[in-house]
Design a protein around this motif. Structure first.
Motif, short mmCIF file in Angstrom:
data_model
loop_
_atom_site.label_atom_id
_atom_site.label_comp_id
_atom_site.label_asym_id
_atom_site.label_seq_id
_atom_site.Cartn_x
_atom_site.Cartn_y
_atom_site.Cartn_z
N TYR A 1 -7.03 5.83 0.73
CA TYR A 1 -6.83 4.64 -0.10
C TYR A 1 -7.40 4.85 -1.50
CZ TYR A 1 -6.12 2.35 4.45
OH TYR A 1 -5.68 2.01 5.70
N VAL A 2 -6.99 3.96 -2.39
CA VAL A 2 -7.56 3.91 -3.73
C VAL A 2 -8.19 2.53 -3.91
CG1 VAL A 2 -7.05 3.90 -6.21
CG2 VAL A 2 -5.90 5.53 -4.71
N ARG B 1 -4.96 -3.40 3.82
CA ARG B 1 -6.20 -3.88 4.41
C ARG B 1 -6.90 -2.73 5.12
NH1 ARG B 1 -2.54 -7.77 4.18
NH2 ARG B 1 -3.17 -9.91 3.74
N VAL B 2 -8.00 -2.29 4.55
CA VAL B 2 -8.76 -1.17 5.12
C VAL B 2 -9.60 -1.68 6.29
CG1 VAL B 2 -10.36 0.72 4.63
CG2 VAL B 2 -8.85 -0.15 2.82
N LEU C 1 -12.27 -5.56 3.35
CA LEU C 1 -11.98 -4.57 2.31
C LEU C 1 -10.47 -4.36 2.17
CD1 LEU C 1 -13.22 -2.58 0.29
CD2 LEU C 1 -13.24 -0.87 2.10
N ILE C 2 -9.96 -4.55 0.96
CA ILE C 2 -8.54 -4.36 0.66
C ILE C 2 -8.42 -3.35 -0.46
CG2 ILE C 2 -6.41 -5.45 -0.12
CD1 ILE C 2 -7.40 -8.05 1.05
N GLU D 1 2.45 1.52 7.95
CA GLU D 1 2.36 0.15 8.44
C GLU D 1 2.67 -0.81 7.29
OE1 GLU D 1 -1.00 -2.86 10.43
OE2 GLU D 1 -1.45 -0.74 10.07
N ALA D 2 3.46 -1.84 7.58
CA ALA D 2 3.85 -2.80 6.55
C ALA D 2 2.79 -3.90 6.42
CB ALA D 2 5.20 -3.42 6.89
N ASP D 3 2.76 -4.50 5.24
CA ASP D 3 1.86 -5.62 5.01
C ASP D 3 2.45 -6.86 5.71
OD1 ASP D 3 1.11 -8.18 3.43
OD2 ASP D 3 -0.36 -6.71 2.74
N PRO D 4 1.78 -7.38 6.71
CA PRO D 4 2.36 -8.48 7.49
C PRO D 4 2.56 -9.74 6.68
CG PRO D 4 0.07 -8.08 8.13
CD PRO D 4 0.46 -6.96 7.23
#
Length: 352
Positions: free
Chosen positions: A288-289, A171-172, A228-229, A75-78
């Protein structure tokens, strides 16, 4: 033999003729002034972005939402995609900056330094840009087959010169903190469940260990978990076991108002960099990290919910040094030295 030689000469002459006819078409286009560029943001379906270093990234909107399709499928970052599309739609070439190829490297529009962007609408290429450096309020641009370097208004390169992780959606969790009805923490430091009661929070689990409970501390942790990012993504070779997510050491559960499903976060082991840790949202295969600081906030102990000790009151202000000037009596030097020594001693005592 004569027939073969004649045929060979004919082919050679035909090739030279074709080369001469198409030579002008192969030459870069020249312009005496900057051309206009009109890119319809809504028509763009793909962006191919190649940085001077790093993998080329392809973004696609074939299915109605933007995704990274190369070198990974994600998924791309909008927000970052929207920024890139907006800068393309606002692209305004104001003037010709250079006309000779020897200026390309200096302006960073050569192949070794430029960020190359191919803008597509379906199978049609709308524009090909070589984006160079920003100077004097302009971004240096090579456009399509033009040989000239043009100046585009404003800063443009930042919108495209991004690492792969910046094009992916990091974006988690993205919910409103006010919609969280309760939050539960389970980790080696203890198990705590906090429930919203109107505008405050109460502890329904682990309350005996909380001591001087501060509901405001819960609000801060809820805000952290609700927005949470991640800072990065695990590498392709990092398995669930390597990330410590087969049996996670900690979890956070956000229960939402209404019929929304609970959001569960699992915290794994440290990455190769001790300052980072792996994290996963249950129901999402992405690993994620996040920073260790953020991971530690999501596995709190009882002290994280307790009121902080009040800071000591600041020392009283020191009296102002007597000033000698017009309208005031002159003090002898000995008296001045005594006053200075007394003030110095008082400051030392207050500092102990």
């Amino acid at each position: 033999n004569r027939v073969a030689i004649g045929a060979g000469l004919f082919v050679l002459l035909l090739g030279l003729t074709l080369w001469t006819v198409t030579r002008d078409e192969r030459r870069p286009t020249s312009a005496s002034e900057a051309p206009s560029v009109d890119i319809d943001q809504e028509a763009v379906t793909a962006l191919e972005i190649t940085r001077p270093s790093g993998d080329a990234v392809t973004l696609s909107n074939a299915s109605g939402e933007w995704r990274v399709v190369s070198p990974v499928d994600a998924e791309a970052d909008p927000s970052n995609v929207e920024t890139a599309l907006t800068r393309l739609a606002e692209l305004d070439l104001t003037r010709v900056v250079a006309t000779q190829e020897e200026n390309y490297a200096r302006l960073q529009v050569d192949d070794a330094n430029a960020v190359r962007v191919v803008v597509k609408a379906g199978d049609e290429t709308l524009a090909t840009l070589a984006i160079g450096k920003y100077a004097n309020g302009m971004t240096m641009i090579r456009l399509d087959e033009y040989v000239e370097v043009f100046g585009a208004s404003g800063s443009l390169r930042y919108a495209f010169d991004r690492e792969l992780k910046a094009w992916r959606n990091r974006r988690v969790v993205e919910v409103e903190a006010a919609d969280v009805s309760s939050i539960a923490f389970e980790n080696a430091n203890g198990n705590f469940q906090l429930d919203r009661a109107g505008d405050t929070w109460t502890a329904s689990q682990g309350s005996e260990a909380l001591g001087d409970f501060d509901p405001k501390k819960v609000s801060g942790l809820v805000s952290t978990a609700a927005r949470l990012i991640a800072s990065d993504f695990a590498g392709e070779d990092v398995s669930e076991a390597r990330a410590g997510l087969t049996e996670p050491s900690a979890s956070v559960t956000l229960n939402m108002n209404g019929d929304a499903e609970p959001i569960v976060l699992e915290i794994g082991d440290a990455t190769e960099e001790p300052s980072d840790a792996y994290l996963r949202r249950v129901g999402n295969e992405t690993i994620y990290v996040v920073s260790q600081y953020l991971a530690d906030r999501l596995r709190p102990d009882a002290a994280a919910f307790q009121k902080s000790e009040e800071a000591p009151a600041p020392p009283p202000a020191m009296p102002a040094m007597p000033q000698q000037g017009q309208g005031q009596p002159q003090l002898p030097p000995e008296i001045m030295r005594q006053l200075q020594e007394q003030i110095r001693q008082q400051q030392q005592q207050q500092g102990r």
